[in-house]
Design an enzyme around this catalytic site. Structure first.
Site, short mmCIF file in Angstrom:
data_model
loop_
_atom_site.label_atom_id
_atom_site.label_comp_id
_atom_site.label_asym_id
_atom_site.label_seq_id
_atom_site.Cartn_x
_atom_site.Cartn_y
_atom_site.Cartn_z
N GLY A 204 0.85 -1.32 -0.15
CA GLY A 204 -0.07 -0.01 -0.17
C GLY A 204 0.77 1.40 0.04
N GLU A 422 1.45 -37.22 1.24
CA GLU A 422 1.10 -35.96 1.93
C GLU A 422 0.66 -36.40 3.34
OE1 GLU A 422 1.28 -33.28 0.62
OE2 GLU A 422 1.94 -34.05 -1.17
#
Length: 652
Positions: A204, A422
């Site tokens: 920003g 996994e």
């Protein structure tokens, strides 16, 4: 826009009419000459035969009429006895005075085509670039490319900037000064001439600069650092002068230079030395910011991701003498940013910005804006009228884990191997101390990965302990160990390549940068790679003996955590099988299912999972017979990759 179109149509109509008239004039003359031209010898013969009744002499041109009324034209080559012949044969003679044209008219007629071409060229140049010396024209190289926005055009205020409270406080007095400069000048105070905003991309910095201008109601000049640098020497310096001249004319105002490191790098490092175009531009900027002439009311705000490469003269007091760090927002800042971006989105009552903020650590303001946008797109695809919490969860999964590759299907064998891989990551990560909790485990191909184990921290972390880093090492090797335990050493795939690379780099950083080796002590043996903790190179000053000890310490760290992960999976082999079975059935399991499995319970169904009519999965990820094994193996170099989720530690 409509007036410009009518103007262009009118201009083109006039040009076409002029061109058509010229064409008709010349073509008409040619046609007339071809149809009525008579040879002079034939003309004299017809006069002697009594066939000519009347002639009209205009200089050397003779227009005549036969006795039958037909007209003709001929040219007198200079026959001095012509008048005698005409009178002897009773031909009526009409004479005209020669037409006198001024010299200017003759010049205009001869130069008219060239003048017309020049006029058309000028018209096109004005249409494309604003004229010879206008904005964008060929003589405007030295003009500033800064885009000016007046106080009425800047609609952004500090209320639109969220998640950067400290930065807003830093720039608050600049807004106050621009509103009421006498308040500071009466006490002899000077506002900083330049403010340098430093921070990661998407935090920003540009938005904050616009908010300062919008809050103070002053003009705003915006330009990029790359707009100053051209291939012509001196152009950049000229643009800097022109930009500050424009700013002085509109003072008080703000000049915002984005990516100033493109022009503000340390001098002496370029190929051209002191005569380099970029360095001349930097020198001119230094003079304009704090030279002999004052720039009262002109505040320069610059943004960069690389403050370490800027020239020291640019950062001294009197120039960019204030640095504002615009970092990644914390959980409270992320919640505020989400609320700002959610104003434009119709939300369901179940949307909880605080919950989304806790699940998005490390997200910048731009990432959060993208999250809200992706959620709105998911709702639009489903023809929903409101954006729900489920849409935000899908958007978060897409950003963190990648897009589901539903078109890519896997064989049962490949799917089973991925499930055990996994599951190995998830079980070790669940059991080791200080590891981030498992958020979701999936064997659905996403991005370049065939499977994903995703971890999300419970709170923002700003430093990492040795215990936490070693836990990451263990969890990274959990997938490879699970493959070897279930399928054997010969069946281990290349899917752990990324895990091995990341584990090796973390271990090397622990030894050479972070002082976490008992044997080598708190010394730095490698240079920081411009703030990047994962990318580094060996220090050439390290002796061969120390290099050998570094390698031994790295190997010791890897072996210790590899053995720990292997023991954890061996002791929980039944859980490994159960979790792999759950992944084979549901393809994706969430944190609650992982917890149930780790406690020895049934996994249960995911919250958003629905079975098909036959009670089996839809088979969207099964490998088709036409899919070659070689193509599948190509993705295995990055499969089972949880690097997109488990961000590397950023130690200070």
């Amino acid at each position: 826009m409509k007036n410009d179109m009518l103007k262009n149509i009118l201009i083109w109509t006039v040009v076409a009419t002029i061109m058509l008239s010229i064409f008709n004039h010349f073509s008409g003359q040619q046609m007339m000459g071809k149809s009525s031209q008579l040879a002079y010898s034939d003309f004299i013969q017809k006069v002697h035969n009594g066939q000519v009744s009347q002639v009209s002499i205009d200089g050397q041109t003779i227009h005549g009429v036969y006795t039958n009324g037909q007209a003709f034209t001929t040219i007198n080559p200079g026959d001095v006895g012509l008048m005698g012949d005409l009178l002897d044969y009773h031909v009526k003679v009409i004479a005209h005075l020669p037409e006198k044209q001024s010299v200017l008219m003759q010049i205009f007629i001869s130069w008219f085509p060239m003048l017309l071409l020049i006029a058309i060229w000028i018209f096109f140049m004005r249409s494309m670039g604003g004229g010879i010396g206008g904005k964008g024209g060929p003589m405007s190289f030295g003009k500033s490319k800064a885009r000016m926005m007046t106080e009425d055009q800047v609609k952004v205020t500090l209320e639109d900037v969220a998640g950067a409270d400290e930065a807003k406080e830093e720039v608050g007095e600049i807004v106050d000064f621009l509103r009421d400069p006498e308040k500071y000048q009466n006490l002899g105070g000077n506002i900083p001439r330049g403010v340098l905003m430093v921070g990661p991309p998407g935090t920003g910095k540009t938005l904050l600069a616009k908010a300062i201008a919008g809050e103070a109601k002053v003009p705003f000049f915006s330009i990029s650092g790359s707009d100053f640098v051209e291939m012509f020497v001196g152009v950049g310096a000229s643009r800097v002068r022109d930009m500050f001249e424009q700013a002085k004319a509109h003072a008080p105002c703000i000049i915002f230079i984005d990516e100033i490191d493109a022009v503000g790098r340390s001098r002496g490092a370029g190929m051209g030395g002191g005569n380099d175009e970029r360095e001349q531009t930097l020198n001119q900027m230094l003079v304009e910011m704090d030279g002999f002439e004052g720039n009262e009311g002109v505040i320069v705000i610059a943004a960069t991701n690389r403050a370490d490469v800027l020239d020291p003269a640019l950062l001294r007091p009197g120039r960019f003498d204030r640095q504002v760090t615009v970092g990644l927002p914390d959980v409270r800042g992320r919640e505020q940013i989400l609320k700002v971006h959610m104003r434009k989105v119709p939300l369901s009552d179940d949307v909880k910005p605080a919950l989304i903020a806790r699940g998005t650590p490390g997200f910048s303001g731009a990432d959060l804006a993208n999250l809200v946008n992706e959620a709105a797109l998911f709702a639009a695809r489903g023809n929903e009228r409101l954006v729900t919490q489920a849409h935000f969860e899908k958007a978060k999964d897409k950003i963190l884990m990648g897009v589901e590759r539903k078109s890519m299907v896997m064989s049962e064998e490949e799917k089973k191997l991925t499930a055990y891989h996994e599951a190995g990551h998830a079980i070790v990560g669940y059991l080791v101390p200080e590891h981030d909790p498992v958020y979701k485990v999936s064997i659905m191909p996403r991005g370049r990965a065939l499977g994903v184990t995703m971890y999300l921290p419970e709170e923002d972390s700003y430093s990492y302990s040795k215990r936490k880093l070693e836990s990451q090492l263990s969890s990274l090797y959990g997938g490879r160990i699970a493959e070897e335990m279930i399928f054997g050493a010969e069946a281990v795939t290349t899917g752990a390549s990324n895990d091995i690379m990341r584990a090796t780099q973390i271990a090397r950083n622990m030894v050479t940068k972070w002082g976490l080796s008992d044997r080598l002590g708190p010394l730095m043996y490698e240079e920081e790679d411009n703030g990047s903790l994962m990318g580094s190179s060996r220090n050439a000053n390290v002796s061969g003996e120390i290099s050998k000890e570094i390698d031994m310490e790295i190997r010791k760290l890897i072996d210790r955590n590899y053995e720990r992960a292997e023991k954890l999976l061996t002791d929980n082999i039944s859980i490994l099988h159960a979790m792999a079975d759950a992944l084979m059935k549901y393809e994706t399991i969430d944190a609650d299912q992982v917890k149930n499995l780790m406690e020895g319970k049934e996994s249960g169904e995911p919250k958003d999972w629905k079975e098909s009519d036959d009670g089996k999965d839809d088979g969207s990820s099964k490998l088709s017979s036409s899919q070659s094994q070689e193509t599948t193996k190509t993705d295995l170099s990055d499969n089972h990759d949880d690097s997109v989720n488990d961000a590397e530690p950023k130690l200070h």
